[in-house]
Enzyme design. Structure first.
Site, PDB file in Angstrom:
ATOM      1  N   ARG A   1       0.820  -1.219   0.000  1.00 40.24           N
ATOM      2  CA  ARG A   1       0.000   0.000   0.000  1.00 40.24           C
ATOM      3  C   ARG A   1       0.852   1.267   0.000  1.00 40.24           C
ATOM      4  NH1 ARG A   1      -4.907   0.816   4.221  1.00 40.24           N
ATOM      5  NH2 ARG A   1      -3.250   1.087   5.769  1.00 40.24           N
TER       6      ARG A   1
ATOM      7  N   GLY B   1      -0.561   5.248  -1.205  1.00 37.91           N
ATOM      8  CA  GLY B   1      -1.564   6.214  -0.755  1.00 37.91           C
ATOM      9  C   GLY B   1      -2.919   5.594  -0.445  1.00 37.91           C
TER      10      GLY B   1
ATOM     11  N   SER C   1      -4.865  -2.850  -2.643  1.00 40.68           N
ATOM     12  CA  SER C   1      -3.643  -2.645  -1.870  1.00 40.68           C
ATOM     13  C   SER C   1      -3.830  -2.970  -0.388  1.00 40.68           C
ATOM     14  CB  SER C   1      -3.166  -1.197  -2.027  1.00 40.68           C
ATOM     15  OG  SER C   1      -4.157  -0.304  -1.546  1.00 40.68           O
TER      16      SER C   1
ATOM     17  N   GLY D   1      -1.367   8.456  -3.743  1.00 34.79           N
ATOM     18  CA  GLY D   1       0.017   8.031  -3.600  1.00 34.79           C
ATOM     19  C   GLY D   1       0.790   8.142  -4.907  1.00 34.79           C
ATOM     20  N   VAL D   2       2.058   8.551  -4.798  1.00 41.95           N
ATOM     21  CA  VAL D   2       2.921   8.656  -5.977  1.00 41.95           C
ATOM     22  C   VAL D   2       3.094   7.284  -6.634  1.00 41.95           C
ATOM     23  CG1 VAL D   2       5.317   9.071  -6.700  1.00 41.95           C
ATOM     24  CG2 VAL D   2       4.163  10.703  -5.190  1.00 41.95           C
TER      25      VAL D   2
ATOM     26  N   GLY E   1       1.324   4.290  -6.658  1.00 45.63           N
ATOM     27  CA  GLY E   1       0.208   3.738  -7.412  1.00 45.63           C
ATOM     28  C   GLY E   1      -0.008   4.541  -8.685  1.00 45.63           C
TER      29      GLY E   1
ATOM     30  N   ILE F   1       8.240  -1.126  -5.120  1.00 46.31           N
ATOM     31  CA  ILE F   1       8.983   0.086  -5.457  1.00 46.31           C
ATOM     32  C   ILE F   1       9.489   0.704  -4.154  1.00 46.31           C
ATOM     33  CG2 ILE F   1       8.838   2.427  -6.413  1.00 46.31           C
ATOM     34  CD1 ILE F   1       8.489   0.443  -8.627  1.00 46.31           C
TER      35      ILE F   1
ATOM     36  N   TYR G   1      -8.664   2.433 -18.175  1.00 47.12           N
ATOM     37  CA  TYR G   1      -7.447   2.967 -17.535  1.00 47.12           C
ATOM     38  C   TYR G   1      -7.128   2.128 -16.301  1.00 47.12           C
ATOM     39  CZ  TYR G   1      -4.541   6.501 -15.085  1.00 47.12           C
ATOM     40  OH  TYR G   1      -3.541   7.165 -14.423  1.00 47.12           O
TER      41      TYR G   1
ATOM     42  N   TYR H   1      -7.827   3.244 -12.887  1.00 49.09           N
ATOM     43  CA  TYR H   1      -9.237   3.216 -12.487  1.00 49.09           C
ATOM     44  C   TYR H   1      -9.681   1.763 -12.571  1.00 49.09           C
ATOM     45  CZ  TYR H   1      -9.224   8.311 -13.204  1.00 49.09           C
ATOM     46  OH  TYR H   1      -8.964   9.649 -13.140  1.00 49.09           O
TER      47      TYR H   1
HETATM   48  C1  LIG Z   1      -9.677  10.736  -5.168  1.00 49.98           C
HETATM   49  C2  LIG Z   1      -8.841  10.148  -6.280  1.00 49.98           C
HETATM   50  C3  LIG Z   1      -8.279  10.996  -7.214  1.00 49.98           C
HETATM   51  C4  LIG Z   1      -7.497  10.479  -8.244  1.00 49.98           C
HETATM   52  N1  LIG Z   1      -6.948  11.330  -9.155  1.00 49.98           N
HETATM   53  C5  LIG Z   1      -6.187  10.834 -10.155  1.00 49.98           C
HETATM   54  C6  LIG Z   1      -5.596  11.696 -11.117  1.00 49.98           C
HETATM   55  O1  LIG Z   1      -5.767  12.916 -11.084  1.00 49.98           O
HETATM   56  N2  LIG Z   1      -4.844  11.134 -12.091  1.00 49.98           N
HETATM   57  C7  LIG Z   1      -4.640   9.789 -12.170  1.00 49.98           C
HETATM   58  O2  LIG Z   1      -3.930   9.350 -13.072  1.00 49.98           O
HETATM   59  N3  LIG Z   1      -5.186   8.960 -11.279  1.00 49.98           N
HETATM   60  C8  LIG Z   1      -5.956   9.446 -10.286  1.00 49.98           C
HETATM   61  N4  LIG Z   1      -6.515   8.590  -9.388  1.00 49.98           N
HETATM   62  C9  LIG Z   1      -6.276   7.152  -9.526  1.00 49.98           C
HETATM   63  C10 LIG Z   1      -4.948   6.794  -8.879  1.00 49.98           C
HETATM   64  O3  LIG Z   1      -3.896   7.052  -9.788  1.00 49.98           O
HETATM   65  C11 LIG Z   1      -4.932   5.304  -8.509  1.00 49.98           C
HETATM   66  O4  LIG Z   1      -5.982   5.025  -7.635  1.00 49.98           O
HETATM   67  C12 LIG Z   1      -3.588   4.921  -7.881  1.00 49.98           C
HETATM   68  O5  LIG Z   1      -3.431   3.524  -7.991  1.00 49.98           O
HETATM   69  C13 LIG Z   1      -3.517   5.315  -6.429  1.00 49.98           C
HETATM   70  O6  LIG Z   1      -2.242   5.103  -5.916  1.00 49.98           O
HETATM   71  P1  LIG Z   1      -2.055   4.956  -4.322  1.00 49.98           P
HETATM   72  O7  LIG Z   1      -0.614   4.747  -4.050  1.00 49.98           O
HETATM   73  O8  LIG Z   1      -2.761   6.051  -3.635  1.00 49.98           O
HETATM   74  O9  LIG Z   1      -2.925   3.666  -4.084  1.00 49.98           O
HETATM   75  P2  LIG Z   1      -2.660   2.257  -3.396  1.00 49.98           P
HETATM   76  O10 LIG Z   1      -4.024   1.738  -3.142  1.00 49.98           O
HETATM   77  O11 LIG Z   1      -1.751   2.366  -2.235  1.00 49.98           O
HETATM   78  O12 LIG Z   1      -1.942   1.444  -4.538  1.00 49.98           O
HETATM   79  C14 LIG Z   1      -2.496   1.266  -5.817  1.00 49.98           C
HETATM   80  C15 LIG Z   1      -1.761   0.117  -6.510  1.00 49.98           C
HETATM   81  O13 LIG Z   1      -0.358   0.397  -6.555  1.00 49.98           O
HETATM   82  C16 LIG Z   1       0.356  -0.616  -5.832  1.00 49.98           C
HETATM   83  N5  LIG Z   1       1.458   0.002  -5.088  1.00 49.98           N
HETATM   84  C17 LIG Z   1       1.403   1.044  -4.230  1.00 49.98           C
HETATM   85  N6  LIG Z   1       2.628   1.306  -3.740  1.00 49.98           N
HETATM   86  C18 LIG Z   1       3.471   0.411  -4.298  1.00 49.98           C
HETATM   87  C19 LIG Z   1       4.867   0.153  -4.178  1.00 49.98           C
HETATM   88  N7  LIG Z   1       5.657   0.887  -3.383  1.00 49.98           N
HETATM   89  N8  LIG Z   1       5.389  -0.866  -4.887  1.00 49.98           N
HETATM   90  C20 LIG Z   1       4.619  -1.632  -5.696  1.00 49.98           C
HETATM   91  N9  LIG Z   1       3.297  -1.447  -5.835  1.00 49.98           N
HETATM   92  C21 LIG Z   1       2.731  -0.426  -5.151  1.00 49.98           C
HETATM   93  C22 LIG Z   1      -0.663  -1.237  -4.907  1.00 49.98           C
HETATM   94  O14 LIG Z   1      -0.269  -2.533  -4.518  1.00 49.98           O
HETATM   95  C23 LIG Z   1      -1.906  -1.212  -5.768  1.00 49.98           C
HETATM   96  O15 LIG Z   1      -1.867  -2.263  -6.694  1.00 49.98           O
HETATM   97  C24 LIG Z   1      -7.295   9.086  -8.339  1.00 49.98           C
HETATM   98  C25 LIG Z   1      -7.869   8.243  -7.403  1.00 49.98           C
HETATM   99  C26 LIG Z   1      -8.644   8.754  -6.379  1.00 49.98           C
HETATM  100  C27 LIG Z   1      -9.277   7.819  -5.385  1.00 49.98           C
END
Ligand SMILES: Cc1cc2nc3c(=O)[nH]c(=O)nc-3n(C[C@H](O)[C@H](O)[C@H](O)COP(=O)(O)OP(=O)(O)OC[C@H]3O[C@@H](n4cnc5c(N)ncnc54)[C@H](O)[C@@H]3O)c2cc1C
Ligand SMILES: *[C@@H]1O[C@H](CO)[C@@H](O)[C@H](O)[C@H]1NC(C)=O
Ligand SMILES: *[C@@H]1O[C@H](CO)[C@@H](O)[C@H](O)[C@H]1NC(C)=O
Ligand SMILES: *[C@@H]1O[C@H](CO)[C@@H](O)[C@H](O)[C@H]1NC(C)=O
Length: 544
Positions: free
Chosen positions: A108, A110, A118, A178-179, A181, A239, A484, A487
Site C-alpha cells: 500500500r 496512498g 492494496s 500516492g505517488v 500507485g 517500489i 485505464y 481506475y
Molecule cells: C480521489 C482520487 C483521485 C485520483 N486522481 C487521479 C488523477 O488525477 N490522475 C490519475 O492518473 N489517477 C488518479 N486517481 C487514480 C490513482 O492514480 C490510482 O488510484 C492509484 O493507484 C492510487 O495510488 P495509491 O498509491 O494512492 O494507491 P494504493 O491503493 O496504495 O496502490 C495502488 C496500486 O499500486 C500498488 N502500489 C502502491 N505502492 C506500491 C509500491 N511501493 N510498490 C509496488 N506497488 C505499489 C498497490 O499494490 C496497488 O496495486 C485518483 C484516485 C482517487 C481515489
C-alpha cells in the site's frame, strides 16, 4: 416445540461458527508463526513496525489509508499482520517470510486503489504499508527528484514548490493520492497535454524483486523498467523510490471554469468540446464534469413526488456541464485563443483566475487558492464509498448519444455521481503506444470517468453504473474496449487467487488496460517473477 427447520438452521449456524472459530484460530497461528519469522529474520528492530489485531492501534493504522469506504466494513477481510517498514531491509524480511509461510502480500502507498487491492485480499495476507518510506529529495538545478515510494502527490508538489516556483511534475490533481500507485499505472493531471503522463517522466526507480534483491534501472534492465512505468508495479516488485524528471512551468498560470446547464446549451457546447479540446495548443487542458444539480435555488423546498407519480423528481433536476481548465500562461493569451478556437464556450475574463503554479495545485485539490501549501502535506483523505469505471472515446459522441447519457445521469440525485471527460491530444498523442505500457495515445479524443457513491443502496448503485457502462458501448472504443488501469474495475474480470492464473482469463482485462503491450508485460512477468509472488485480482500473470 422445535421444528426440523429450526434445528437445521441452528445446526448450520453451529457449523458456520465452528468454521469461523477454526479458520480464525488457524489465521492466528499462521499469523504468530509469521510474526516470529519476521522477528527472527530481521536484523533491525522490526517488532516496532508490526501490527496484529492484538495491538490497539491495528485498526487505526489499517483504516488510515483506506480511501474507498466500500472496503472499510466489518465484512471486509483484514490482514493478519500489517508491517510499516522503517527501512528497506524490513521489506526484504517481509518478502522472505511471506514466501516461507505462503502468505500473500499486499503493498500500500496512498491507498487510493479503486478496488481496495492494496489492502484487501480474500486469502490470508500481510499488508506492507509504505507510509514511513517517503523522503523526498528535490534537485532544482538538475530538475530531478528522488521520491520515496510512500509519498503522496501533495508531498511531492509541496517539496518541489519549496525549491522552485517554476518547476512542476505532470502527475494527478488530488493531493492524498500516492505517488507509487499513480506513477506505476500511468498517472495524468493538468500537465498531460504539455508533458504526457507521470510515467513518461520517470528517469530511474529502485525496487525489491521477488528474490528480495534491491535493483535500480541499470540492474533491473530496460524490460522491467518499462513494465513498472504504467504496467502496475504491484505485479513486479516493491517500489522503493522513483527518480522523476521535473518539468518547467510558468510562475503564473490561469485556471478557468464555465458552467452550462442543459437549458443553457450544455449539450451543444460539449458536442463541440469533443473535437476542439484535443486539438488545442499544448498549453491548455480542459476537463468537463457533468453531474446532476437541483433546478431550485438552494433555499427553496425540493419538489417531491406525489403519490400519483406527478411532480417527478427528474423534473426538478438538470445536468450541469462544467468546463474546467488550466492554461500555462496569462489570462489575455487564454482569452484570445479560446475566443478564436472555441467561441461556443463563451469564456470571459471573469471566469479566469491567474494563480501561481502551486496555488493552482491547491485549487485543483479543492483547497482555497489562498490556503497555505502546507495543506498539501495533510494525508487525511476525504473519503466516500464508491464504484467507478473508465472508457476512452475516439470519435465524437452524437448529440442524441449525449442526451441519452443525461437521461441516465438524471436518475441519480445531485452529489451521488461524478462523470468526467478528460481531453487528450497534445503530448499524449505524440508518444508511441508502446513507449510504456499505457497505450491510450494518438487517436484518443478523451477519457471518460464515471463514479457513483455506494452508500445507501449498494446493489442499486452497482446496477446503475453497470447500466451506464452498457449504455456507452456504441459510443466508446471497441475491441478492445479500452480502460485505464489506475481506475481498475473488477467487473472486467479477476485472476484465480488460490491456484494458477490463466493468461487467457487475464487477457480479458489486460488487453483493455494495455492493448498489445499486455503480451510484453506477461513476458516480463514470466522472466522476473515466474513463481507469481506479486499477485492480486488483476495482476499480470506469468505464462503457465
Ligand atoms: C480521489 C482520487 C483521485 C485520483 N486522481 C487521479 C488523477 O488525477 N490522475 C490519475 O492518473 N489517477 C488518479 N486517481 C487514480 C490513482 O492514480 C490510482 O488510484 C492509484 O493507484 C492510487 O495510488 P495509491 O498509491 O494512492 O494507491 P494504493 O491503493 O496504495 O496502490 C495502488 C496500486 O499500486 C500498488 N502500489 C502502491 N505502492 C506500491 C509500491 N511501493 N510498490 C509496488 N506497488 C505499489 C498497490 O499494490 C496497488 O496495486 C485518483 C484516485 C482517487 C481515489
Ligand atoms: C504490537 O504488539 C507487540 C506485542 O506486544 C509488540 O511487540 C509490538 O511492538 C507492537 N507493535 C507496535 C507497532 O507497537
Ligand atoms: C443556444 O444556442 C442557440 C443556437 O445556437 C443560440 O441562439 C442561443 O443563444 C444559445 N443559448 C445560450 C444560453 O447560449
Ligand atoms: C486534513 O484533511 C482532513 C480531510 O479533508 C480534514 O478533516 C482535517 O481537518 C485536515 N487537517 C488539518 C491539520 O488541516
Amino acid at each position: 416445540m422445535k421444528s426440523p427447520q429450526v434445528c437445521s438452521i441452528l445446526q448450520s449456524i453451529f457449523f458456520v461458527l465452528l468454521f469461523f472459530t477454526i479458520s480464525s484460530a488457524a489465521d492466528r497461528t499462521s499469523g504468530q508463526d509469521f510474526v516470529q519469522c519476521l522477528i527472527r529474520s530481521s536484523s533491525t528492530s522490526i517488532s516496532k513496525a508490526i501490527y496484529t489485531s492484538q495491538n490497539s492501534t491495528y485498526t487505526s493504522v489499517l483504516k488510515f489509508s483506506i480511501n474507498n469506504l466500500r472496503f472499510d466494513t466489518p465484512a471486509t477481510p483484514k490482514p493478519i499482520v500489517i508491517v510499516k517498514p522503517e527501512d528497506e531491509s524490513q521489506i526484504q524480511t517481509v518478502i522472505y517470510c511471506s514466501k516461507k509461510h505462503d502468505i500473500q502480500m499486499r503493498i500500500r502507498g496512498g491507498g487510493h486503489d479503486y478496488e481496495g487491492l492494496s489492502y484487501v485480499a480474500q486469502v490470508p495476507f500481510v499488508l506492507l504499508d509504505m507510509i514511513n518510506l517517503r523522503s523526498i529529495n528535490v534537485d532544482p538545478v538538475k530538475a530531478t527528484a528522488w521520491v520515496g515510494a510512500g509519498a503522496t502527490l501533495g508531498e511531492l508538489y509541496y517539496y518541489i514548490g519549496q525549491k522552485s516556483d517554476t518547476l512542476g511534475f505532470p502527475a494527478g490533481i488530488w493531493s492524498t493520492v500516492g505517488v507509487s500507485g499513480l506513477v506505476s499505472g500511468g498517472g495524468y493531471g493538468t500537465l498531460r497535454r504539455k508533458y504526457g503522463l507521470a510515467a513518461d517522466n520517470v528517469l530511474d526507480a529502485r525496487l525489491i524483486d521477488a528474490n528480495g534483491r534491491i535493483l535500480d534501472r541499470k540492474s533491473m534492465g530496460e524490460d522491467l523498467f518499462w513494465a513498472i512505468r504504467g504496467g502496475g508495479a504491484s505485479s513486479f516488485g516493491v517500489i522503493l523510490s522513483w527518480k522523476l524528471k521535473l518539468v518547467s512551468v510558468p510562475k503564473i498560470v490561469t485556471v478557468f471554469e464555465v458552467e452550462r446547464t442543459l437549458e443553457q446549451n450544455a449539450t451543444e457546447v460539449l458536442h463541440r468540446w469533443q473535437t476542439v479540446a484535443p486539438r488545442l495548443p499544448k498549453d491548455v487542458e480542459m476537463r468537463v464534469a457533468a453531474n446532476t444539480v437541483w433546478k431550485n435555488l438552494p433555499n427553496e423546498p425540493q419538489k417531491t413526488v406525489q403519490d400519483d407519480g406527478s411532480g417527478s423528481l427528474e423534473d426538478s433536476k438538470t445536468v450541469s456541464v462544467n468546463f474546467i481548465g488550466q492554461f500555462l500562461g496569462r489570462k489575455e493569451g487564454l482569452l484570445s485563443m479560446m475566443n478564436k478556437r472555441f467561441p461556443e464556450l463563451g469564456l470571459e475574463a471573469e471566469a479566469c483566475t491567474e494563480l501561481t503554479y502551486i496555488q493552482s495545485i491547491l485549487t485543483f485539490s479543492l483547497f482555497p487558492a489562498d490556503a497555505s501549501p502546507t495543506g498539501l502535506l495533510n494525508r487525511t483523505a476525504y473519503k466516500i464509498p464508491f464504484k467507478a469505471k473508465s472508457d476512452f472515446v475516439d470519435k465524437p459522441i452524437s448529440r442524441e448519444g449525449l442526451e441519452g447519457l443525461w437521461k441516465i445521469l438524471l436518475q441519480q440525485d445531485p452529489g451521488r455521481t461524478n462523470f468526467l471527460f478528460t481531453s487528450y491530444g497534445g503530448k499524449m498523442a505524440e508518444i508511441s503506444e508502446s513507449a510504456i505500457p499505457f497505450p491510450h495515445r494518438a487517436g484518443t479524443l478523451y477519457m471518460m470517468y464515471m463514479r457513483v457513491r455506494t452508500d445507501g443502496d449498494t446493489s442499486n448503485a452497482m446496477k446503475w453504473i453497470r447500466g451506464l457502462y452498457k449504455y456507452l458501448t456504441p459510443y466508446v472504443t471497441s475491441s478492445p474496449r479500452a480502460a485505464y488501469v489506475n481506475y481498475n474495475d473488477l467487473d472486467l474480470g479477476v485472476n484465480n487467487l488460490q491456484g494458477p492464473t490463466s493468461y487467457k482469463q487475464a487477457s480479458r482485462w489486460g488487453r483493455k488496460y494495455f492493448k498489445n503491450n499486455f503480451n510484453r508485460l506477461v513476458k516480463i512477468k514470466s522472466a522476473v517473477d515466474p513463481g507469481n509472488f506479486f499477485r492480486h485480482e488483476q495482476s499480470i500473470p506469468p505464462f503457465s
